[in-house]
Structure formats: structure tokens, C-alpha cells
Design a protein around this motif. Structure first.
Motif, mmCIF file in Angstrom:
data_model
loop_
_atom_site.group_PDB
_atom_site.id
_atom_site.type_symbol
_atom_site.label_atom_id
_atom_site.label_comp_id
_atom_site.label_asym_id
_atom_site.label_seq_id
_atom_site.Cartn_x
_atom_site.Cartn_y
_atom_site.Cartn_z
ATOM 1 N N TYR A 1 -10.714 -11.767 -14.322
ATOM 2 C CA TYR A 1 -10.845 -10.488 -15.010
ATOM 3 C C TYR A 1 -9.665 -9.568 -14.717
ATOM 4 N N CYS A 2 -9.395 -8.673 -15.656
ATOM 5 C CA CYS A 2 -8.379 -7.637 -15.456
ATOM 6 C C CYS A 2 -8.968 -6.550 -14.563
ATOM 7 N N PRO A 3 -8.255 -6.115 -13.513
ATOM 8 C CA PRO A 3 -8.788 -5.076 -12.634
ATOM 9 C C PRO A 3 -8.813 -3.690 -13.288
ATOM 10 N N ASN A 4 -8.123 -3.532 -14.398
ATOM 11 C CA ASN A 4 -8.041 -2.235 -15.062
ATOM 12 C C ASN A 4 -9.085 -2.054 -16.161
ATOM 13 N N CYS A 5 -9.292 -3.092 -17.004
ATOM 14 C CA CYS A 5 -10.174 -2.927 -18.168
ATOM 15 C C CYS A 5 -11.345 -3.910 -18.216
ATOM 16 N N LYS A 6 -11.447 -4.816 -17.231
ATOM 17 C CA LYS A 6 -12.547 -5.783 -17.101
ATOM 18 C C LYS A 6 -12.542 -6.863 -18.185
ATOM 19 N N THR A 7 -11.441 -7.050 -18.875
ATOM 20 C CA THR A 7 -11.324 -8.091 -19.886
ATOM 21 C C THR A 7 -11.127 -9.432 -19.193
ATOM 22 N N GLU A 8 -11.756 -10.477 -19.709
ATOM 23 C CA GLU A 8 -11.535 -11.815 -19.165
ATOM 24 C C GLU A 8 -10.091 -12.223 -19.447
ATOM 25 N N THR A 9 -9.460 -12.838 -18.451
ATOM 26 C CA THR A 9 -8.058 -13.244 -18.586
ATOM 27 C C THR A 9 -7.905 -14.729 -18.269
ATOM 28 N N ALA A 10 -6.839 -15.306 -18.760
ATOM 29 C CA ALA A 10 -6.509 -16.686 -18.410
ATOM 30 C C ALA A 10 -6.110 -16.739 -16.942
ATOM 31 N N ALA A 11 -6.384 -17.849 -16.285
ATOM 32 C CA ALA A 11 -6.111 -17.972 -14.848
ATOM 33 C C ALA A 11 -4.638 -17.795 -14.508
ATOM 34 N N ASP A 12 -3.738 -18.193 -15.410
ATOM 35 C CA ASP A 12 -2.306 -18.097 -15.136
ATOM 36 C C ASP A 12 -1.645 -16.891 -15.802
ATOM 37 N N ALA A 13 -2.444 -15.951 -16.327
ATOM 38 C CA ALA A 13 -1.897 -14.783 -17.022
ATOM 39 C C ALA A 13 -1.130 -13.876 -16.060
ATOM 40 N N ILE A 14 -0.038 -13.318 -16.538
ATOM 41 C CA ILE A 14 0.778 -12.395 -15.747
ATOM 42 C C ILE A 14 0.453 -10.955 -16.129
ATOM 43 N N ILE A 15 0.146 -10.738 -17.404
ATOM 44 C CA ILE A 15 -0.151 -9.406 -17.929
ATOM 45 C C ILE A 15 -1.450 -9.463 -18.725
ATOM 46 N N CYS A 16 -2.285 -8.448 -18.606
ATOM 47 C CA CYS A 16 -3.518 -8.349 -19.397
ATOM 48 C C CYS A 16 -3.131 -8.078 -20.848
ATOM 49 N N MET A 17 -3.626 -8.893 -21.756
ATOM 50 C CA MET A 17 -3.266 -8.759 -23.168
ATOM 51 C C MET A 17 -3.978 -7.589 -23.846
ATOM 52 N N LYS A 18 -5.000 -7.027 -23.212
ATOM 53 C CA LYS A 18 -5.701 -5.891 -23.804
ATOM 54 C C LYS A 18 -5.068 -4.554 -23.396
ATOM 55 N N CYS A 19 -4.822 -4.387 -22.092
ATOM 56 C CA CYS A 19 -4.331 -3.082 -21.624
ATOM 57 C C CYS A 19 -2.881 -3.103 -21.135
ATOM 58 N N GLY A 20 -2.278 -4.302 -20.958
ATOM 59 C CA GLY A 20 -0.874 -4.395 -20.569
ATOM 60 C C GLY A 20 -0.589 -4.243 -19.089
ATOM 61 N N VAL A 21 -1.617 -4.238 -18.250
ATOM 62 C CA VAL A 21 -1.440 -4.079 -16.809
ATOM 63 C C VAL A 21 -0.963 -5.391 -16.195
ATOM 64 N N SER A 22 -0.069 -5.293 -15.211
ATOM 65 C CA SER A 22 0.402 -6.477 -14.490
ATOM 66 C C SER A 22 -0.743 -7.043 -13.657
ATOM 67 N N LEU A 23 -0.977 -8.343 -13.762
ATOM 68 C CA LEU A 23 -2.052 -8.990 -13.018
ATOM 69 C C LEU A 23 -1.564 -9.624 -11.723
#
Length: 129
Positions: free
Chosen positions: A30-52
Motif C-alpha cells: 500500500y501507499c503510505p500517503n493515500c492507501k492505494t494498493e501498489t505493485a511490490a516493485d513500484a517506486i512511485i505511487c501512481m495515484k498520488c505521486g509519492v515516492s515509495l
């Protein structure tokens, strides 16, 4: 803030999530900023743009151009212009005042650029575009 492992809301100061029992930034679901589910290897949240991956996530292609740096070093290395281009301002000033360490420093930089070990001022490798 949300737990990266289970998505539960946690305090900014939390050391451990009370719902799942792991540190809040330890997971990758999950994204710590918007709680959107993210891919395990994601670098940036595609919903809010926060660095993961933390404050200074290195994104592929962030570095300065390899060929530009190489050409600047080849033709203007004695003046340290390639150092200004790659955000090494203080080293660039020193090279400018010493004429690239009488050419030796510029030669070492040239070899480092060719071998791929030269990094820009932000710590990114040079990108071959």
C-alpha cells in the motif's frame, strides 16, 4: 499515514503497526500517503505521486547525459565545465582555477566517464540516451 503492509492508518511517529505487527514502512502493498494498493516493485505511487522507496528514490534516467558530459570533458575538461554540468560546482571551481589539475584531473574524469563510474552531483550514474 498508512501502513505499507496492511493499509491500516498509523501515527507518523509509529514504530510498529498495531494491526499487523510490522514497521509501517516495511511492507510494499500500500501507499503510505493515500492507501492505494501498489505493485511490490513500484517506486512511485501512481495515484498520488509519492515516492515509495524513501526521500531520494533513484528513478531510471535521472542522471545527466553521458555523451554530453564526455564531450564537455574532452573539449573543456581543463576548465572543469563538465563538473558544472553535472552539479559538482565546487570541484568545477577548483578545476577552473587549476586548469583541471594541469590536465591530470580532467584525464582522470575522462577515464571515469568512459568506464561508467562517474556520477552526477545527486549521486546518479550518467545516462546513455
Amino acid at each position: 499515514m498508512y501502513c505499507r503492509n496492511c493499509g491500516s492508518e498509523v501515527s507518523e511517529k509509529a514504530v510498529m503497526c498495531v494491526t499487523c505487527g510490522v514497521p509501517p514502512m516495511a511492507g510494499n502493498k500500500y501507499c503510505p500517503n493515500c492507501k492505494t494498493e501498489t505493485a511490490a516493485d513500484a517506486i512511485i505511487c501512481m495515484k498520488c505521486g509519492v515516492s515509495l522507496k524513501g526521500e531520494k528514490a533513484i528513478i531510471e534516467g535521472d542522471g545527466k547525459d553521458w555523451l554530453t558530459t564526455l564531450l564537455l570533458c574532452l573539449f573543456l575538461g581543463g576548465l572543469g565545465i563538465h563538473r558544472f554540468y553535472t552539479k559538482h560546482t565546487w570541484i568545477g571551481i577548483v578545476q577552473l582555477l587549476t586548469l583541471g589539475g594541469c590536465g591530470i584531473w580532467a584525464l582522470i574524469d575522462f577515464i571515469m566517464i568512459i568506464t561508467g563510474s562517474f556520477k552526477d552531483g545527486d549521486g546518479h550514474k550518467l545516462v546513455k540516451k
